[in-house]
Motif scaffolding. Structure first.
Motif, short mmCIF file in Angstrom:
data_model
loop_
_atom_site.label_atom_id
_atom_site.label_comp_id
_atom_site.label_asym_id
_atom_site.label_seq_id
_atom_site.Cartn_x
_atom_site.Cartn_y
_atom_site.Cartn_z
N MET A 23 79.56 18.72 52.49
CA MET A 23 79.66 19.57 53.68
C MET A 23 79.98 21.03 53.37
SD MET A 23 81.35 18.53 57.35
CE MET A 23 80.66 19.32 58.82
N ILE A 31 72.19 16.50 65.06
CA ILE A 31 72.00 15.29 65.88
C ILE A 31 71.02 15.55 67.02
CG2 ILE A 31 74.26 14.30 65.27
CD1 ILE A 31 75.25 14.94 68.07
N TYR A 41 78.63 26.11 58.32
CA TYR A 41 79.41 25.86 57.13
C TYR A 41 80.49 24.83 57.44
CZ TYR A 41 77.30 29.92 54.90
OH TYR A 41 76.42 30.81 54.35
N GLY A 42 80.55 23.80 56.63
CA GLY A 42 81.63 22.82 56.77
C GLY A 42 82.89 23.34 56.08
N PRO A 43 83.94 22.50 56.00
CA PRO A 43 85.22 23.00 55.49
C PRO A 43 85.16 23.71 54.13
CG PRO A 43 85.53 20.90 56.57
CD PRO A 43 84.05 21.13 56.54
N CYS A 46 83.12 27.02 54.51
CA CYS A 46 83.84 27.97 55.34
C CYS A 46 84.99 28.60 54.55
CB CYS A 46 84.35 27.21 56.56
SG CYS A 46 85.02 28.21 57.84
N ARG A 573 95.22 19.71 49.08
CA ARG A 573 95.08 18.44 49.80
C ARG A 573 95.64 17.32 48.94
NH1 ARG A 573 90.31 16.79 53.40
NH2 ARG A 573 91.82 17.11 55.05
N LEU B 67 90.32 21.06 59.40
CA LEU B 67 89.02 21.26 58.77
C LEU B 67 88.31 22.42 59.47
CD1 LEU B 67 87.94 17.53 58.42
CD2 LEU B 67 89.27 18.94 56.85
N VAL B 69 85.50 25.00 60.31
CA VAL B 69 84.04 25.07 60.22
C VAL B 69 83.57 26.39 60.84
CG1 VAL B 69 83.70 22.58 60.26
CG2 VAL B 69 83.76 23.83 62.42
N LEU B 225 79.53 18.49 67.69
CA LEU B 225 78.28 17.98 67.12
C LEU B 225 78.44 17.58 65.66
CD1 LEU B 225 75.58 20.33 68.67
CD2 LEU B 225 76.56 18.23 69.57
N ASN B 226 79.43 18.20 64.97
CA ASN B 226 79.66 17.85 63.57
C ASN B 226 80.70 16.75 63.40
OD1 ASN B 226 77.99 19.52 61.82
ND2 ASN B 226 79.04 21.27 62.75
N LYS B 229 80.26 14.02 60.61
CA LYS B 229 80.33 14.55 59.24
C LYS B 229 81.77 14.92 58.88
CE LYS B 229 75.74 16.47 59.77
NZ LYS B 229 75.00 17.71 60.07
N LEU B 230 82.50 15.45 59.86
CA LEU B 230 83.89 15.81 59.60
C LEU B 230 84.74 14.57 59.36
CD1 LEU B 230 84.17 18.66 62.25
CD2 LEU B 230 84.35 18.94 59.76
N PHE B 233 84.07 13.61 55.95
CA PHE B 233 84.75 14.53 55.04
C PHE B 233 86.22 14.16 54.94
CE2 PHE B 233 86.88 18.40 53.74
CZ PHE B 233 86.07 18.83 52.71
N ASN B 234 86.78 13.70 56.04
CA ASN B 234 88.20 13.33 56.07
C ASN B 234 88.42 11.89 55.62
OD1 ASN B 234 90.69 14.63 56.61
ND2 ASN B 234 91.01 13.21 58.33
N GLN B 235 87.42 11.33 54.94
CA GLN B 235 87.48 9.96 54.43
C GLN B 235 87.86 8.96 55.52
OE1 GLN B 235 89.93 10.20 50.91
NE2 GLN B 235 88.60 11.69 49.95
#
Lengths: 661, 661
Positions: A23, A31, A41-43, A46, A573, B67, B69, B225-226, B229-230, B233-235
């Motif tokens: 990401m 979607i 941009y994801g985390p 960004c 993290r 997170l 974005v 919308l994300n 995916k987030l 990303f956050n497992q």
């Protein structure tokens, strides 16, 4: 060929899959099927962007005392009409009449001619059909080349057209499509003649729909319009620079190159205002004059070559390759910035624009180009925009966008002046009066001298006035005086020139990701794993904290350490998932996390922790305070890993601990 | 009444003139006449904004591991259609048929009724005509009130209408205009009936003009919308929050309140995703539970009052005033953030939305309101948006915006299920089949149990199917089975709820400027001078360096000190103009510069410098290193001026030195 940081061949497909999976970026509205040319941009992306912006602000705004402004994106029509964008900011586009497909005309021609040349090479046996991979093409052309041998003259003509593809106007592009009978491979039909398509997004401002506006295509105009206020803010001192970081918009016809050609993008622009007289010197040029740059000048390009020279900017300005000190100063500063954020030094060049590439008003322009798997990409432009923008806005609005400087000593100016007897001039010439007046006022000093002599000797003057009678008009002595007068000037007025370094942040970020990427063979013989070796100062996340196992004893240590680092502004993290330590570290190597901390059984006993370097995978061990100091020094860019490694005891126990787990 | 930081009456005209003169902000495109609702930030405004954003990012994103974005502003129609903005994000507007003037209908009614009430008060002798200053009105209404006494019943009716002016829809607003015969004072004409005006700026994306898009009215949708995916990303861990800082746009009908109602503005939004089951607990609620907040709840407002309660957030959640811990946690965190950046603690309140103010899907909503000379202004909203947005996007796109959680232990679910013999069902019912099928599937568990019994006893079932025959349909036993079955579920699926703290950065900045402003009487008896007492952490420029005179001996010291501070990331400027020291300091008090350094003859001798505090004007003197350490500690927020004053020797020589100059 594009390579990784370690010189391995760069596999863009693998890298891109990793960047999306982690990401760094993602197609916007995916979607809903997505919209081409728009990305989020994801985390990590960004945070990387934020790191680069922070570095930019420190390197330029803070260190050079620039005046940062934040102007609106919404811009009324009149402003962009004056700047020339409404009329000229366009690309040529053409449409397939059969299926409605729309192409950018130059890209369409390029694609087909390149395919024909490729087919010719195959037919001549110079290349084997399937081995050709053109990294610029993401889209497969249906039908493809038919491997037809071309005449030598045709090959030469195609090559010449491709070499100057950026220089054709819309009409000429249309002629090329007809001349070479270029057809859309999908339909076999020739597209309609190309038309200009303005690249600005338009909207209307306010409820009545009569104030047309655009999303700005650059941040520059807002800075120009504020020039007088900024000059006041700077207490009338010249030179000075303004700067702006913000989104700009271009409605690309058919964006295809991922993050490199997008419709919404972040720019960082500097407008450095300088006195055009005195050679555009820069007071701090000396500080950068020994910086070595790789230059590709316009003469070399005109001769059809791409040989670069590696010279100091001091030499380049001295020998005239770069026009002036201020331009040279910024080229060096741009180079130093790119170096600082981790751009590969072997993949930067500065390419000078050729005369036909530049806006008509620009005096000189150099692009910082970065080598990526898409070829050399313009990432920073550095143009001398002369006094163009300030002049047109001043002319349009009547605002004074001038600098007034008290002269060190007053100067005397002697000039021929014409005075008209307005009371009688109008009635005498009637409706031609305005034109005659304008013609008299437009005369040069030399002409006025002649007119004064004629008036003296003949009692009248005769001048050319287009559109009145036979184009000649005689003005009798009674209606005008012409004489030489002397006045004292204490103040000099001038419109400054503008040197504009303009950064495309998104393109820089993409190049940075390619340049920082490499793959590390895994010990267990699994497939190689991706690493992004960002410098710690810009890396998205600075520290990953890895408890040895999910043992409850580790949790408070991890949490407390994390909070301590956060209080200091150091992002981190905790990864307490059940994956192996090796796996957790390699996951974070993909994110470019420069430092890792393991918390193990020894930590619980003596409060020591290990610190791991992403690039070398070496580790040191020390008590928490020392490790925190080391982290801070590395993240602030004060120390390198090598410094830390030489100061703290190495730790070699990892293998054992993993086995213990 | 609005007051300054020191409790003086706040004169907005003076403050505003100072903010514009010092270029905190300026109307955009002013040399082109400006565009209402668009403003640029000049250097101090831009730096203050940056300071507030940095503080926000540290306080929320970094400290809470959010997170972040960065999503695009351009948004296709379909997304905002689904979210409800295309249909509902509108204000009512009406137009004067004579001069074409356009009003926001509620503001139009408000203005005229308030004027009539004012006229009534004058006629009754309750107030004197010219003493009434309504700070909400910037625009003078032509014609004004005619001071006509109204019936008591009319006064009461007007007051009731004004009290609920935010709650009328477009049709009702039109009825009010007709009923009270409200006319545009400029023309004496009643405006046309109001219509809905959508507040989004629209544009079209791409060359073919068929992809309609908007500039986003909030950053939230990109985050929704994300979501999947987030979560990846956050497992897959819940709860978590995303965050976004960026521009949003609202095409206000007639923006008039300066920086408080603008068409382009910066937002910082958090979307905290939480399991709706289990009372929306927050793991860190304990850390904030003793934070005292000033609350104005909906019950109080319903009873027509504005009495606030000062309670800890712990109490407020415990007694149900605030719906849940997560919402309460964020209210406290918002409060702490506002405090940190320098918002006056006595000018914050949290106002709960009344049921009719909230979006229909919202569960609870509180606004952080700040008191300014425009009244109480909503600066941060904190809404529980429930599962609305994720649900509508999931339904529209078919994407799974769900959380799947493995259950600690599997659960057994026993349910009545209906199976249909599809092969024969269709031919039997023909075109009614689909409706009958849907009706069967829509039955509840209890109904199915009854149907199963009926099937068993009578050999068929009869159900209601609207639109088929007489609304009753009988299905024979051969076409369906109804039976109770038991299955094991290992995973629970749910759509998270969203708690959304949403910050209008521009409004916060404006309130911060009012709250930080006060005037200091000058010693010489000149007019009082403005001071902006921003906290050092967010102040636009941290240090002003003032050489005692233009003596050349001071220059290298000033320059070197400036560079040292810059290397440490501490912004500073040198003011070596010829103004007196006092004047140079007061110029910088207007900019909110917290610290000043004087370089004088003693500096040249012993390298000591003085450090001045903006707020107290006290000074200390020490060698450069100690002063730099003190500056860094103050700017980082580690020490206060009081700490520094107690550690370093006071300096009292200023008066003498000024005289010496």
């Amino acid at each position: 060929m594009a390579t990784t940081l370690k010189g391995q061949p760069l596999d863009r497909t693998t890298l891109d899959a990793m960047l999306r999976r982690r990401m760094f970026y993602t197609p916007s509205f995916e979607i809903y099927g997505g919209v081409s040319g728009l990305y989020d941009y994801g985390p990590p992306g960004c945070a990387l962007q934020q790191g680069v912006i922070d570095a930019w602000r420190k390197h330029f705004v803070l260190e050079e005392d620039m005046l940062e402004v934040d102007c609106t994106v919404l811009t009324p029509n009149e402003v962009l009409k004056t700047s020339g964008h409404v009329d000229k900011f366009a690309d040529s586009m053409c449409k397939d009449p059969e299926n409605g497909e729309i192409f950018r005309a130059d890209h369409f021609i390029e694609e087909i001619l390149e395919n024909r040349l490729k087919g010719d090479k195959v037919a001549r046996g110079q290349i084997v059909a399937d081995k050709v991979a053109d990294p610029k093409k993401k889209r497969k052309v249906k039908g493809g080349p038919e491997n037809i041998k071309l005449d030598d003259a045709v090959v030469q003509e195609y090559e010449e057209v491709l070499a100057r593809i950026d220089n054709y106007n819309t009409k000429e592009l249309g002629e090329l499509i007809r001349k070479f009978d270029l057809k859309n491979p999908a339909t076999g039909v020739q597209p309609l003649p190309p038309v200009d398509f303005n690249l600005m997004f338009s909207t209307s401002i306010g409820p009545s729909s009569n104030l047309r506006g655009y999303l700005r295509p650059e941040t520059a105009q807002g800075q120009f319009l504020n020039f007088s206020k900024l000059l006041d803010f700077n207490q009338q001192q010249m030179p000075f620079a303004s700067a702006s970081i913000g989104k700009s918009y271009r409605n690309e016809i058919s964006p295809r190159s991922g993050l490199l050609r997008v419709r919404e993008f972040l720019m960082a622009e500097i407008e450095h205002f300088v006195d055009p007289d005195g050679g555009k010197k820069h007071p701090r040029f000396n500080q950068v004059k020994d910086t070595e740059l790789v230059l590709l000048n316009k003469e070399t390009q005109l001769s059809g070559k791409t040989d670069v020279q590696k010279v100091t900017i001091g030499e380049a300005v001295a020998n005239g390759t770069v026009d002036n000190e201020t331009l040279g100063y910024f080229l060096a500063r741009i180079h130093l910035f790119l170096k600082k954020i981790g751009i590969d030094q072997t993949k930067i060049r500065f390419r000078q624009h050729m005369a036909n590439e530049m806006a008509h008003y620009a005096a000189d322009c150099w692009d910082a180009e970065l080598l990526t798997s898409f070829g050399w990409i313009e990432c920073v432009g550095c143009a001398d925009r002369s006094a163009y923008d300030l002049s047109v806005h001043a002319k349009k609005t009547g605002a004074s966008l001038m600098v007034r400087q008290r002269l060190p000593k007053p100067i005397e100016v002697t000039e021929w002046q014409i005075d008209i007897d307005r009371k009688n001039f109008g009635p005498y010439f009637k409706k031609s009066g305005r034109l005659v007046d304008a013609a008299l006022n437009a005369t040069t000093q030399a002409q006025r001298k002649e007119l004064a002599e004629a008036l003296h000797t003949t009692g009248s003057v005769t001048i050319d006035v287009a559109g009145v009678d036979d184009g000649k008009v005689t003005v009798p002595r009674a209606l005008l005086w012409i004489e030489q007068r002397t006045r004292t000037e204490n103040v000099r007025e001038f419109i400054p020139n503008v040197i504009e370094p303009s950064f495309g942040i998104g393109r820089i970020l993409y190049a940075l990701m390619e340049h920082s990427y490499w793959t590390r063979a895994s010990e267990g013989g699994d497939e190689a794993r991706g690493v992004l070796s960002f410098p710690p100062t810009v890396a998205p996340n600075k520290v990953i904290i890895v408890p040895l196992s999910s043992n409850d004893a580790f949790r408070p240590f991890a949490y407390e350490l994390s909070q301590k680092l956060r209080k200091m502004g150091i992002s981190n993290r905790i990864d307490d998932s059940s994956a192996t330590i090796g796996k957790r570290y390699s996951r974070n190597d993909e994110l470019g996390t420069p430092l890792g901390i393991t918390i193990d059984f020894q930590t619980v006993q003596d409060k020591t922790i290990t610190l791991r370097d992403r690039d070398s995978t070496q580790q040191v061990r020390a008590d928490e305070d020392k490790i925190i100091d080391a982290i801070r020094a590395i993240v602030d860019g004060v120390k390198t890993w090598q410094d830390v490694e030489s100061e703290l005891p190495a730790f070699l126990g990892q293998q054992v601990e993993v086995a213990v787990r």
